[in-house]
Write an enzyme that holds these catalytic residues in place. Structure first.
Site, PDB file in Angstrom:
ATOM      1  N   GLY A  15      67.603  35.438 151.600  1.00 38.47           N
ATOM      2  CA  GLY A  15      67.776  35.007 152.905  1.00 38.47           C
ATOM      3  C   GLY A  15      68.965  33.876 152.806  1.00 38.47           C
ATOM      4  O   GLY A  15      68.869  32.919 152.058  1.00 38.47           O
ATOM      5  N   GLY A  17      70.377  32.030 155.225  1.00 39.69           N
ATOM      6  CA  GLY A  17      70.077  31.264 156.537  1.00 39.69           C
ATOM      7  C   GLY A  17      70.461  29.668 156.082  1.00 39.69           C
ATOM      8  O   GLY A  17      70.915  29.059 154.940  1.00 39.69           O
ATOM      9  N   PHE A  18      69.873  28.869 156.879  1.00 37.56           N
ATOM     10  CA  PHE A  18      70.064  27.334 156.679  1.00 37.56           C
ATOM     11  C   PHE A  18      69.267  26.833 155.641  1.00 37.56           C
ATOM     12  O   PHE A  18      69.973  25.859 154.757  1.00 37.56           O
ATOM     13  CB  PHE A  18      69.600  26.596 158.113  1.00 37.56           C
ATOM     14  N   GLY A  19      68.253  27.529 155.256  1.00 35.32           N
ATOM     15  CA  GLY A  19      67.369  27.216 154.052  1.00 35.32           C
ATOM     16  C   GLY A  19      67.916  27.694 152.700  1.00 35.32           C
ATOM     17  O   GLY A  19      68.144  26.999 151.893  1.00 35.32           O
ATOM     18  N   VAL A  83      65.339  42.949 151.892  1.00 35.46           N
ATOM     19  CA  VAL A  83      64.156  42.841 150.950  1.00 35.46           C
ATOM     20  C   VAL A  83      62.893  43.540 151.740  1.00 35.46           C
ATOM     21  O   VAL A  83      62.586  42.985 153.001  1.00 35.46           O
ATOM     22  CB  VAL A  83      63.837  41.528 150.592  1.00 35.46           C
ATOM     23  N   GLU A 174      69.023  25.800 177.389  1.00 27.65           N
ATOM     24  CA  GLU A 174      70.280  25.802 177.412  1.00 27.65           C
ATOM     25  C   GLU A 174      70.694  27.209 177.786  1.00 27.65           C
ATOM     26  O   GLU A 174      71.842  27.596 178.666  1.00 27.65           O
ATOM     27  CB  GLU A 174      70.560  25.992 175.883  1.00 27.65           C
ATOM     28  N   ASP A 304      61.548  28.629 158.412  1.00 34.90           N
ATOM     29  CA  ASP A 304      60.595  29.088 159.468  1.00 34.90           C
ATOM     30  C   ASP A 304      59.315  29.941 158.820  1.00 34.90           C
ATOM     31  O   ASP A 304      58.532  30.287 159.277  1.00 34.90           O
ATOM     32  CB  ASP A 304      61.255  30.260 160.211  1.00 34.90           C
ATOM     33  N   ALA A 320      66.476  24.088 162.135  1.00 34.99           N
ATOM     34  CA  ALA A 320      67.286  24.203 161.087  1.00 34.99           C
ATOM     35  C   ALA A 320      67.222  22.807 160.203  1.00 34.99           C
ATOM     36  O   ALA A 320      67.058  23.110 158.820  1.00 34.99           O
ATOM     37  CB  ALA A 320      68.511  24.232 161.524  1.00 34.99           C
TER      38      ALA A 320
END
Ligand SMILES: Cc1cc2nc3c(=O)[nH]c(=O)nc-3n(C[C@H](O)[C@H](O)[C@H](O)COP(=O)(O)OP(=O)(O)OC[C@H]3O[C@@H](n4cnc5c(N)ncnc54)[C@H](O)[C@@H]3O)c2cc1C
Length: 419
Positions: A15, A17-19, A83, A174, A304, A320
């Site tokens: 992944g 992503g942010f992490g 994966v 939003e 997450d 995040a």
């Protein structure tokens, strides 16, 4: 089976992503070989997905190629791969393009939409979790208006012009605000044949408040602002069922709509289910305070996907900053582990939350301060612009925001056939 050559420990990150990207960044120049696996070749700036869905930004403006982000990190390589499982005993990640061996594994595959077992909702509603979802939603909203403009039955026309957003967290709020502004400022010029004011933007929330976790004063301000924009807010209105024509509430009430968007919850990415280990709330992998699987200290889970500190511990919010801070710690803990040292425990430094409601309006609870209106909106804009990866993207987003603000236009009103 693939494994980086050399004698250095190999770290596989699932992944980007942010992490995951934060782990890769923390390990660049360290004496390890890093492989980043992702099913997409780009990183998505998820907080602005709703602006793609409401025709404000191009998908490419909130995405960045992963190879571009990682190209200065000599010991980090990227593989485009989905994966599907992990063989914990053989220390191998199973993907659609073969297996990859690891010495240390970081699971950072994020989350998917949680429909809480409501199959009809999963079938009929639009989600908002990735770029495909955002474009599909934009197509759906604009497509419903095209159908409405050719419809002679006023009741059916009104239905097609109605959008239901389910979930009163920051994303739902939003999105509802952006949809209301689209309806008020932009679409009337495109669809002069439609009385857009007769359609509705509904925001449904199962509990008794919007923006859980924010101070009550800001929750009320956000509600008032949304209502002023023309959003109908329905609290304590849990959805029981959905179909192409709208939703049915648990109370039995029927609400007709041309599009339903479900942003009421997230759960861990399905990959978590493929691991023979304990899962906590939302299917998240239970990890120790040092972010390792209890029986496999060579495997870390973050963001997450992770429920830190055991089943009794309160899960961290799926946001995040949690993933980023955990990514930073995992990079450090892997290096400590290779040196035979104990890992450090994770402590979340919560700097606050914010959500924008529309033009010149936002709420922010940061560093203990409660802000709203224009000041909060400026902070929201600045934080998101700085946070977005890539100078070019920042410039494009800034230009688009300025254009949208000054002209009351939305540049990307395209239907691209993904309905
Ligand atoms: C619409 C929306 C708006 C949001 N807005 C905000 C906000 O304003 N502020 C905030 O703090 N948080 C926000 N969040 C939450 C935030 O996006 C997440 O908490 C954060 O992205 C989690 O980071 P992560 O690294 O765990 O996962 P992600 O950032 O989601 O990254 C997961 C990565 O794993 C990849 N992946 C998934 N499965 C596989 C697989 N099987 N094989 C290979 N790769 C895989 C994905 O392609 C993705 O690149 C929002 C979320 C949503 C859905």
């Amino acid at each position: 089976m693939e494994k980086p050559t050399g004698n250095r420990p190999s770290v596989v990150i699932v992944g980007a992503g942010f992490g995951g990207l934060r782990v890769a960044r923390g390990l660049r120049r360290a004496p390890v070989d890093v492989t980043v696996l992702d099913r997409h070749n780009y990183h998505t700036f998820v907080p602005l997905l709703y602006q793609v869905a409401t025709a404000g930004l191009e998908p490419e403006e909130i995405a960045q190629p992963i190879r571009r982000i990682l190209r200065d990190a000599r010991n980090v390589r990227f593989r485009l791969a989905t994966v599907t499982g992990v063989d914990l005993e053989r220390r191998a990640v199973i993907t659609n393009v073969g297996e990859v061996e690891y010495d240390y594994l970081v699971l950072a595959a994020g989350s998917v939409t949680n429909y809480f077992g409501l199959d009809s909702v999963a079938q009929a509603a639009c989600a908002l979790r990735d770029l495909d979802d955002a474009e599909r939603l934009r197509d759906r909203i604009l497509g419903a208006l095209e159908t409405a403009s050719a419809e002679s039955d006023p009741e059916r026309r009104r239905q097609l012009m109605t959008i239901i957003v389910v979930g009163g967290g920051p994303t739902g709020m939003e999105l509802a605000g952006a949809l209301a502004e689209l309806r008020r400022h932009v679409l009337p010029r495109d669809y002069p044949e439609l009385d857009l004011a007769s359609g509705r933007t509904l925001l449904l929330e199962a509990t008794d408040r919007l923006l859980p976790g924010m101070p009550a004063g800001l929750q009320i301000r956000a509600q008032d602002k949304l209502r002023a924009l023309g959003v109908e807010i329905r609290l304590q209105a849990p959805v029981a069922d959905a179909d192409d024509g709208g939703v049915t509430l648990r109370s039995g009430e029927r609400l007709a709509a041309g599009a339903v968007v479900w942003v009421a919850g997230m759960r861990a990415a399905p990959l978590a289910e493929a691991l023979p280990t304990t899962r906590g709330a939302g299917g998240r992998l239970v990890v120790t305070t040092t972010l390792q699987l209890p029986d496999h200290p060579e495997v870390y889970a973050i963001g997450d996907m992770a429920h830190v500190g055991g089943l009794d511990a309160r899960p961290h919010p799926m946001v995040a900053p949690v993933a980023i801070q955990q990514g930073e710690l995992v990079a450090e803990n892997i290096l400590r582990q290779t040196a035979g040292k104990e890992g450090k425990p994770f402590t979340y430094k919560d700097r606050g939350t914010m959500a924008t409601i529309g033009r010149r309006a936002a709420v922010a609870h940061i560093f203990g301060l409660q802000l709203n209106g224009f000041v909060a909106w400026l902070i929201w804009l600045t934080v998101h612009l700085v946070w977005l990866i890539g100078f070019r993207n920042r410039m494009l987003v800034l230009i688009n925001w300025a254009w949208n603000y000054l002209t009351y236009e939305r540049a990307v009103r395209l239907i691209r056939g993904r309905r």
